[in-house]
Design a protein around this motif. Structure first.
Motif, PDB file in Angstrom:
ATOM      1  N   ALA A  19      14.577  43.856  21.999  1.00 27.96           N
ATOM      2  CA  ALA A  19      15.338  43.252  23.095  1.00 27.96           C
ATOM      3  C   ALA A  19      15.041  43.919  24.437  1.00 27.96           C
ATOM      4  O   ALA A  19      14.989  43.240  25.468  1.00 27.96           O
ATOM      5  CB  ALA A  19      16.830  43.320  22.796  1.00 27.96           C
ATOM      6  N   SER A  20      14.822  45.236  24.460  1.00 30.20           N
ATOM      7  CA  SER A  20      14.552  45.903  25.738  1.00 30.20           C
ATOM      8  C   SER A  20      13.200  45.472  26.306  1.00 30.20           C
ATOM      9  O   SER A  20      13.058  45.289  27.515  1.00 30.20           O
ATOM     10  CB  SER A  20      14.623  47.423  25.592  1.00 30.20           C
ATOM     11  OG  SER A  20      13.599  47.890  24.737  1.00 30.20           O
ATOM     12  N   LEU A  21      12.202  45.293  25.446  1.00 28.51           N
ATOM     13  CA  LEU A  21      10.902  44.819  25.913  1.00 28.51           C
ATOM     14  C   LEU A  21      11.030  43.390  26.434  1.00 28.51           C
ATOM     15  O   LEU A  21      10.574  43.082  27.534  1.00 28.51           O
ATOM     16  CB  LEU A  21       9.860  44.860  24.794  1.00 28.51           C
ATOM     17  CG  LEU A  21       8.534  44.173  25.141  1.00 28.51           C
ATOM     18  CD1 LEU A  21       7.777  44.977  26.180  1.00 28.51           C
ATOM     19  CD2 LEU A  21       7.709  43.940  23.913  1.00 28.51           C
ATOM     20  N   LEU A  22      11.662  42.539  25.637  1.00 39.58           N
ATOM     21  CA  LEU A  22      11.787  41.139  26.037  1.00 39.58           C
ATOM     22  C   LEU A  22      12.615  40.989  27.313  1.00 39.58           C
ATOM     23  O   LEU A  22      12.333  40.114  28.132  1.00 39.58           O
ATOM     24  CB  LEU A  22      12.408  40.328  24.903  1.00 39.58           C
ATOM     25  CG  LEU A  22      11.565  40.259  23.623  1.00 39.58           C
ATOM     26  CD1 LEU A  22      12.298  39.469  22.556  1.00 39.58           C
ATOM     27  CD2 LEU A  22      10.193  39.700  23.881  1.00 39.58           C
ATOM     28  N   SER A  24      12.571  43.018  29.776  1.00 37.88           N
ATOM     29  CA  SER A  24      11.817  43.530  30.922  1.00 37.88           C
ATOM     30  C   SER A  24      10.667  42.612  31.338  1.00 37.88           C
ATOM     31  O   SER A  24      10.001  42.867  32.337  1.00 37.88           O
ATOM     32  CB  SER A  24      11.259  44.918  30.600  1.00 37.88           C
ATOM     33  OG  SER A  24      10.257  44.833  29.603  1.00 37.88           O
ATOM     34  N   LEU A  25      10.433  41.562  30.584  1.00 40.86           N
ATOM     35  CA  LEU A  25       9.316  40.666  30.880  1.00 40.86           C
ATOM     36  C   LEU A  25       9.648  39.706  32.011  1.00 40.86           C
ATOM     37  O   LEU A  25      10.778  39.252  32.142  1.00 40.86           O
ATOM     38  CB  LEU A  25       8.953  39.838  29.639  1.00 40.86           C
ATOM     39  CG  LEU A  25       8.445  40.601  28.434  1.00 40.86           C
ATOM     40  CD1 LEU A  25       8.214  39.625  27.287  1.00 40.86           C
ATOM     41  CD2 LEU A  25       7.176  41.353  28.754  1.00 40.86           C
ATOM     42  N   ARG A  26       8.639  39.427  32.816  1.00 38.47           N
ATOM     43  CA  ARG A  26       8.722  38.335  33.790  1.00 38.47           C
ATOM     44  C   ARG A  26       7.776  37.267  33.294  1.00 38.47           C
ATOM     45  O   ARG A  26       6.591  37.504  33.132  1.00 38.47           O
ATOM     46  CB  ARG A  26       8.297  38.815  35.180  1.00 38.47           C
ATOM     47  CG  ARG A  26       9.311  39.698  35.837  1.00 38.47           C
ATOM     48  CD  ARG A  26       8.889  40.156  37.207  1.00 38.47           C
ATOM     49  NE  ARG A  26       7.861  39.309  37.819  1.00 38.47           N
ATOM     50  CZ  ARG A  26       7.644  39.212  39.088  1.00 38.47           C
ATOM     51  NH1 ARG A  26       8.371  39.915  39.924  1.00 38.47           N
ATOM     52  NH2 ARG A  26       6.704  38.442  39.576  1.00 38.47           N
ATOM     53  N   VAL A  27       8.287  36.104  33.051  1.00 34.38           N
ATOM     54  CA  VAL A  27       7.512  35.048  32.415  1.00 34.38           C
ATOM     55  C   VAL A  27       7.350  33.882  33.375  1.00 34.38           C
ATOM     56  O   VAL A  27       8.302  33.473  34.033  1.00 34.38           O
ATOM     57  CB  VAL A  27       8.218  34.564  31.122  1.00 34.38           C
ATOM     58  CG1 VAL A  27       7.441  33.447  30.466  1.00 34.38           C
ATOM     59  CG2 VAL A  27       8.417  35.731  30.169  1.00 34.38           C
TER      60      VAL A  27
END
Length: 64
Positions: A19-22, A24-27
């Motif tokens: 969840a922390s990686l997801l 932090s993503l800009r999509v």
């Protein structure tokens, strides 16, 4: 597996897609479209912008 996780794996990320990686993503989502040119329109664009360059979208005839 959520689609975003699959794309993270496809990009080569080997760590845990938590969840922390997801979070932090800009999509950015891109959408393609299909347009059709007659050969005459293609030739006119090619002559205008040079061979090998994509035709400008403003001159393309879009057919739904």
């Amino acid at each position: 597996m959520p689609r975003v996780c699959m794309q993270v794996r496809k990009a080569g990320y080997e760590g845990e897609a938590d969840a922390s990686l997801l979070g932090s993503l800009r999509v950015t989502r891109y959408q393609s479209s299909k347009c059709t040119l007659t050969y005459a329109q293609y030739a006119a664009c090619r002559d205008e912008v040079g061979e090998g360059a994509p035709p400008p979208l403003a001159t393309a005839v879009v057919q739904a």
